[in-house]
Design a protein around this motif. Structure first.
Motif, PDB file in Angstrom:
ATOM      1  N   TYR A 163       0.854  -1.189   0.000  1.00 21.82           N
ATOM      2  CA  TYR A 163       0.000   0.000   0.000  1.00 21.82           C
ATOM      3  C   TYR A 163       0.893   1.244   0.000  1.00 21.82           C
ATOM      4  O   TYR A 163       2.016   1.199   0.531  1.00 21.82           O
ATOM      5  CB  TYR A 163      -0.939  -0.017   1.207  1.00 21.82           C
ATOM      6  N   PRO A 164       0.461   2.358  -0.566  1.00 24.89           N
ATOM      7  CA  PRO A 164      -0.687   2.396  -1.485  1.00 24.89           C
ATOM      8  C   PRO A 164      -0.316   1.762  -2.819  1.00 24.89           C
ATOM      9  O   PRO A 164       0.857   1.653  -3.150  1.00 24.89           O
ATOM     10  CB  PRO A 164      -0.956   3.887  -1.640  1.00 24.89           C
ATOM     11  N   ASN A 165      -1.308   1.376  -3.563  1.00 28.77           N
ATOM     12  CA  ASN A 165      -1.100   0.835  -4.897  1.00 28.77           C
ATOM     13  C   ASN A 165      -2.306   1.216  -5.755  1.00 28.77           C
ATOM     14  O   ASN A 165      -3.397   0.682  -5.525  1.00 28.77           O
ATOM     15  CB  ASN A 165      -0.931  -0.684  -4.852  1.00 28.77           C
ATOM     16  N   PRO A 166      -2.130   2.186  -6.651  1.00 34.93           N
ATOM     17  CA  PRO A 166      -0.904   2.787  -7.148  1.00 34.93           C
ATOM     18  C   PRO A 166      -0.201   3.653  -6.086  1.00 34.93           C
ATOM     19  O   PRO A 166      -0.832   4.151  -5.166  1.00 34.93           O
ATOM     20  CB  PRO A 166      -1.371   3.632  -8.333  1.00 34.93           C
ATOM     21  N   PHE A 167       1.126   3.857  -6.247  1.00 32.66           N
ATOM     22  CA  PHE A 167       1.911   4.676  -5.336  1.00 32.66           C
ATOM     23  C   PHE A 167       2.557   5.816  -6.106  1.00 32.66           C
ATOM     24  O   PHE A 167       2.643   5.805  -7.327  1.00 32.66           O
ATOM     25  CB  PHE A 167       2.969   3.819  -4.638  1.00 32.66           C
ATOM     26  N   ARG A 168       3.031   6.815  -5.328  1.00 31.39           N
ATOM     27  CA  ARG A 168       3.694   7.959  -5.950  1.00 31.39           C
ATOM     28  C   ARG A 168       5.118   8.116  -5.421  1.00 31.39           C
ATOM     29  O   ARG A 168       6.088   7.927  -6.145  1.00 31.39           O
ATOM     30  CB  ARG A 168       2.882   9.241  -5.723  1.00 31.39           C
ATOM     31  N   ASP A 169       5.254   8.450  -4.133  1.00 31.61           N
ATOM     32  CA  ASP A 169       6.578   8.686  -3.556  1.00 31.61           C
ATOM     33  C   ASP A 169       7.019   7.586  -2.596  1.00 31.61           C
ATOM     34  O   ASP A 169       8.214   7.366  -2.401  1.00 31.61           O
ATOM     35  CB  ASP A 169       6.598  10.031  -2.817  1.00 31.61           C
ATOM     36  N   ASP A 170       6.069   6.910  -1.970  1.00 34.47           N
ATOM     37  CA  ASP A 170       6.387   5.883  -0.978  1.00 34.47           C
ATOM     38  C   ASP A 170       5.485   4.669  -1.163  1.00 34.47           C
ATOM     39  O   ASP A 170       4.328   4.803  -1.582  1.00 34.47           O
ATOM     40  CB  ASP A 170       6.209   6.423   0.442  1.00 34.47           C
ATOM     41  N   MET A 171       6.008   3.512  -0.820  1.00 35.61           N
ATOM     42  CA  MET A 171       5.221   2.287  -0.825  1.00 35.61           C
ATOM     43  C   MET A 171       5.732   1.373   0.286  1.00 35.61           C
ATOM     44  O   MET A 171       6.941   1.284   0.533  1.00 35.61           O
ATOM     45  CB  MET A 171       5.313   1.559  -2.172  1.00 35.61           C
ATOM     46  N   THR A 172       4.800   0.714   0.979  1.00 37.63           N
ATOM     47  CA  THR A 172       5.141  -0.169   2.086  1.00 37.63           C
ATOM     48  C   THR A 172       4.599  -1.564   1.818  1.00 37.63           C
ATOM     49  O   THR A 172       3.467  -1.722   1.353  1.00 37.63           O
ATOM     50  CB  THR A 172       4.565   0.362   3.410  1.00 37.63           C
ATOM     51  N   ALA A 173       5.432  -2.565   2.114  1.00 34.17           N
ATOM     52  CA  ALA A 173       5.015  -3.965   2.007  1.00 34.17           C
ATOM     53  C   ALA A 173       4.755  -4.508   3.404  1.00 34.17           C
ATOM     54  O   ALA A 173       5.623  -4.407   4.283  1.00 34.17           O
ATOM     55  CB  ALA A 173       6.077  -4.789   1.308  1.00 34.17           C
ATOM     56  N   THR A 174       3.552  -5.038   3.629  1.00 37.65           N
ATOM     57  CA  THR A 174       3.210  -5.690   4.892  1.00 37.65           C
ATOM     58  C   THR A 174       3.347  -7.193   4.693  1.00 37.65           C
ATOM     59  O   THR A 174       2.625  -7.793   3.912  1.00 37.65           O
ATOM     60  CB  THR A 174       1.781  -5.345   5.322  1.00 37.65           C
ATOM     61  N   VAL A 175       4.308  -7.781   5.427  1.00 36.62           N
ATOM     62  CA  VAL A 175       4.638  -9.186   5.245  1.00 36.62           C
ATOM     63  C   VAL A 175       4.317  -9.947   6.527  1.00 36.62           C
ATOM     64  O   VAL A 175       4.732  -9.536   7.619  1.00 36.62           O
ATOM     65  CB  VAL A 175       6.126  -9.375   4.899  1.00 36.62           C
ATOM     66  N   THR A 176       3.554 -11.030   6.401  1.00 36.55           N
ATOM     67  CA  THR A 176       3.248 -11.904   7.534  1.00 36.55           C
ATOM     68  C   THR A 176       3.955 -13.232   7.331  1.00 36.55           C
ATOM     69  O   THR A 176       3.757 -13.896   6.304  1.00 36.55           O
ATOM     70  CB  THR A 176       1.738 -12.124   7.667  1.00 36.55           C
ATOM     71  N   LEU A 177       4.799 -13.629   8.305  1.00 32.82           N
ATOM     72  CA  LEU A 177       5.605 -14.828   8.195  1.00 32.82           C
ATOM     73  C   LEU A 177       5.149 -15.877   9.207  1.00 32.82           C
ATOM     74  O   LEU A 177       4.840 -15.539  10.352  1.00 32.82           O
ATOM     75  CB  LEU A 177       7.083 -14.498   8.438  1.00 32.82           C
ATOM     76  N   PRO A 178       5.108 -17.154   8.806  1.00 32.24           N
ATOM     77  CA  PRO A 178       4.662 -18.228   9.698  1.00 32.24           C
ATOM     78  C   PRO A 178       5.728 -18.654  10.702  1.00 32.24           C
ATOM     79  O   PRO A 178       5.453 -19.441  11.611  1.00 32.24           O
ATOM     80  CB  PRO A 178       4.334 -19.360   8.739  1.00 32.24           C
ATOM     81  N   GLY A 179       6.960 -18.167  10.535  1.00 28.49           N
ATOM     82  CA  GLY A 179       8.046 -18.517  11.434  1.00 28.49           C
ATOM     83  C   GLY A 179       9.252 -17.659  11.122  1.00 28.49           C
ATOM     84  O   GLY A 179       9.209 -16.783  10.244  1.00 28.49           O
ATOM     85  N   SER A 180      10.351 -17.882  11.846  1.00 25.48           N
ATOM     86  CA  SER A 180      11.572 -17.126  11.589  1.00 25.48           C
ATOM     87  C   SER A 180      12.225 -17.618  10.305  1.00 25.48           C
ATOM     88  O   SER A 180      12.183 -18.809   9.982  1.00 25.48           O
ATOM     89  CB  SER A 180      12.534 -17.294  12.758  1.00 25.48           C
ATOM     90  N   GLY A 181      12.830 -16.681   9.570  1.00 24.57           N
ATOM     91  CA  GLY A 181      13.490 -17.081   8.344  1.00 24.57           C
ATOM     92  C   GLY A 181      13.906 -15.897   7.502  1.00 24.57           C
ATOM     93  O   GLY A 181      13.791 -14.733   7.918  1.00 24.57           O
ATOM     94  N   ALA A 182      14.409 -16.213   6.311  1.00 23.72           N
ATOM     95  CA  ALA A 182      14.966 -15.215   5.409  1.00 23.72           C
ATOM     96  C   ALA A 182      13.891 -14.699   4.454  1.00 23.72           C
ATOM     97  O   ALA A 182      13.287 -15.482   3.713  1.00 23.72           O
ATOM     98  CB  ALA A 182      16.127 -15.800   4.620  1.00 23.72           C
TER      99      ALA A 182
END
Length: 547
Positions: free
Chosen positions: A469-488
């Motif tokens: 979000y946001p999408n479309p974006f202009r100057d900034d964009m953020t990815a929200t990532v949910t992980l099921p455990g620790s990792g790369a």
């Protein structure tokens, strides 16, 4: 139950007892693939089937359609979500009924205006014309929520049937082609949910049965067509820049690349192009005369001209011929890259074979793009649960307009699932009903073979998710990532030419994390691809738009 090779050869044994043929019977390699039946049993006497598969929002998405062009008889559009890499781990599925329609085709596009995915369904409505239905789903996809029909667009006013087909590419490109009897071949293209005008291809007044395939080349998507002229006995293949279609009105003139003297054909033409951007104008299509299954192809790595090969006569590939024992119906073709590390340039052909006695079912073979090498196991691959004791009773009547099997056209590395998806219908002579089969063939296997990933992997990958979000974006964009455990975690942003413009790598704990996508304010406006993986396993790929 899967038939044994002994059972599959029964038809040949019966025939040989009454004939003097000495040629060996072809062998059908037994499949080892996931397969299930899903579809309304009220769909009777189907004449067409289609499918489209893609990876979206951390899911493998599979769309299929099948039905019969009779008023009051149901057809069906099917949607299904499964865990990445495991087509048996169903997260959600459902269907929508249609009646009195023909040629139900499916595809997908990302709508940059709404920020949602659109599922596309095309068909011909009897006596009315050609239509495009647009379904909407959120981003990210909610697996248990059904798509919502938001628009039904009439493409033509044809009161006579004409074949309609569609192809999609990499979420942002789509195009449709249809036959308007008395007018010609018509087409329409789409970019990010915005559709161009309905156009007529010049010089196609006598053309019938068109097919379409999208081809990425030199940073541009081209639209390729193939259609048949029964009077001349020729198949024409042509191409045009999708940007020309998006900006044109009235009539357009694609570049005619090949005219092939095919004579009388006994099937539809099925065309496909490779989805990997290797900057070569390759394509292939298939058809049959009732016994020979032909592939006309162009492989620029070996020849600037198109060539033709018969895939089932034993002359080129060292496999046993299916002739004279088996009639051939309804061939389908996939031009792929053997996704996820496979060699490029693989052409898979599948069709319905019948000896009119005891053996009736779907078989397939895979060849190299230069038309010289058999890549699948000799002689042919049998599809799972694809053989029945009785021949489909209406193939002899309607065989020219029947599409009994469809192979997904998707082979884009960024979005393709780990399987070649196949849809086909069979007939139960006892009940009089048909079933729609869905089978999944892992890339780069010599037999029609499926398999789930190692235990626990599909669960972890399915639980991992990403949203931007946001999408479309202009100057900034953020990815929200949910992980099921620790990792790369690995995030990579690409422009549409395949150039990587940003990357993020970190070892993170279980839970939800906010990752700011940096260096985006200076990017040129346009469409970008955000690839995400967790512990070296792909989460998904998303289209994002810079304004």
């Amino acid at each position: 139950m899967l038939k044994s090779l002994k059972t599959l050869a029964l038809g040949g044994a019966l025939l040989t007892a009454n004939a003097t043929w000495t040629q060996a019977q072809p062998a059908f390699s037994a499949p080892a693939a996931q397969e299930f039946t899903y579809g309304s049993p009220s769909v009777i006497r189907p004449m067409n089937v289609s499918n489209y598969s893609i990876q979206l929002s951390g899911l493998d998405v599979y769309l299929s359609g099948w039905g019969l062009p009779l008023n009051g008889v149901p057809s069906e559009f099917i949607w299904q979500y499964t865990a990445i890499g495991n087509p048996t781990a169903i997260a959600g599925q459902g269907s929508f009924a249609y009646t009195g329609i023909a040629d139900l085709g499916t595809g997908i596009i990302y709508n940059s205006t709404t920020g949602r995915f659109n599922y596309l369904v095309v068909y011909y409505k009897l006596g009315v014309g050609h239509f495009l239905d647009i379904y909407e789903v959120p981003v990210p996809i909610v697996p248990t929520a059904a798509p919502v029909l938001i628009s039904s667009v009439q493409l033509s006013n044809s009161t006579n049937y004409g074949r309609i087909r569609m192809d999609s590419y990499s979420q942002y490109a789509a195009a449709i082609v249809w036959e308007y009897p008395g007018v010609g071949i018509q087409t329409q293209a789409c970019h990010n949910g915005t559709w161009g005008n309905v156009l007529t291809l010049s010089g196609t007044a006598n053309a019938t049965g068109p097919d379409i395939a999208l081809l990425p080349r030199n940073g541009t998507v081209y639209v390729n067509y193939a259609y048949y002229d029964a009077g001349a006995g020729t198949i024409t293949e042509s191409t045009i820049d999708r940007n020309v279609l998006l900006s044109s009105t009235g009539t357009v003139s694609p570049l005619v690349e090949d005219v092939y003297s095919a004579g009388t054909i006994a099937s539809h033409i099925v065309l496909d192009c490779p989805d990997y951007n290797n900057n070569t104008p390759n394509w292939a299509y298939t058809f049959t005369d009732g016994q020979k299954v032909m592939v006309r192809y162009r492989d620029y790595a070996t020849s600037f001209s198109a060539n033709t090969v018969c895939v089932n006569d034993g002359a080129t590939f060292g496999n046993q011929s299916t002739m004279p024992w088996y009639e051939a119906y309804s061939p389908s073709l996939h031009y792929g890259s053997g996704s996820f590390g496979g060699s490029t340039g693989q052409i898979t052909v599948a069709w319905y074979a019948s000896d009119n006695m005891a053996t009736h079912g779907y078989i397939a073979m895979e060849m190299s793009a230069d038309g010289t090498t058999l890549l699948s196991a000799p002689d042919y691959m049998a599809l799972p649960n694809a053989f029945t004791p009785n021949k489909y009773p209406f193939f002899n009547i309607w065989y020219r307009n029947t599409t009994g099997i469809a192979l997904s056209k998707t082979s884009d590395f960024n979005f393709s699932p780990g399987f070649l998806y196949a849809s086909y219908f069979d007939y139960n002579n006892v009940t009089g009903n048909y079933q729609l089969h869905h089978a999944f063939h892992q890339w780069n296997n010599p037999v029609f073979k499926g398999g789930a990933p190692a235990a626990g992997i599909e669960k972890s990958i399915a639980a991992a998710s990403i949203a931007t979000y946001p999408n479309p974006f202009r100057d900034d964009m953020t990815a929200t990532v949910t992980l099921p455990g620790s990792g790369a975690l690995d995030l990579q942003l690409f422009d549409m030419t395949g150039h990587k413009v940003w990357q993020y790598q970190a070892t993170l704990d279980k839970g939800t994390h906010q990752v700011k996508v940096g260096e985006v304010s200076s990017l040129a406006p346009g469409i970008y691809l955000l690839n995400s993986s967790f512990n070296n396993k792909k989460i998904g790929a998303q289209m994002v738009t810079k304004q």
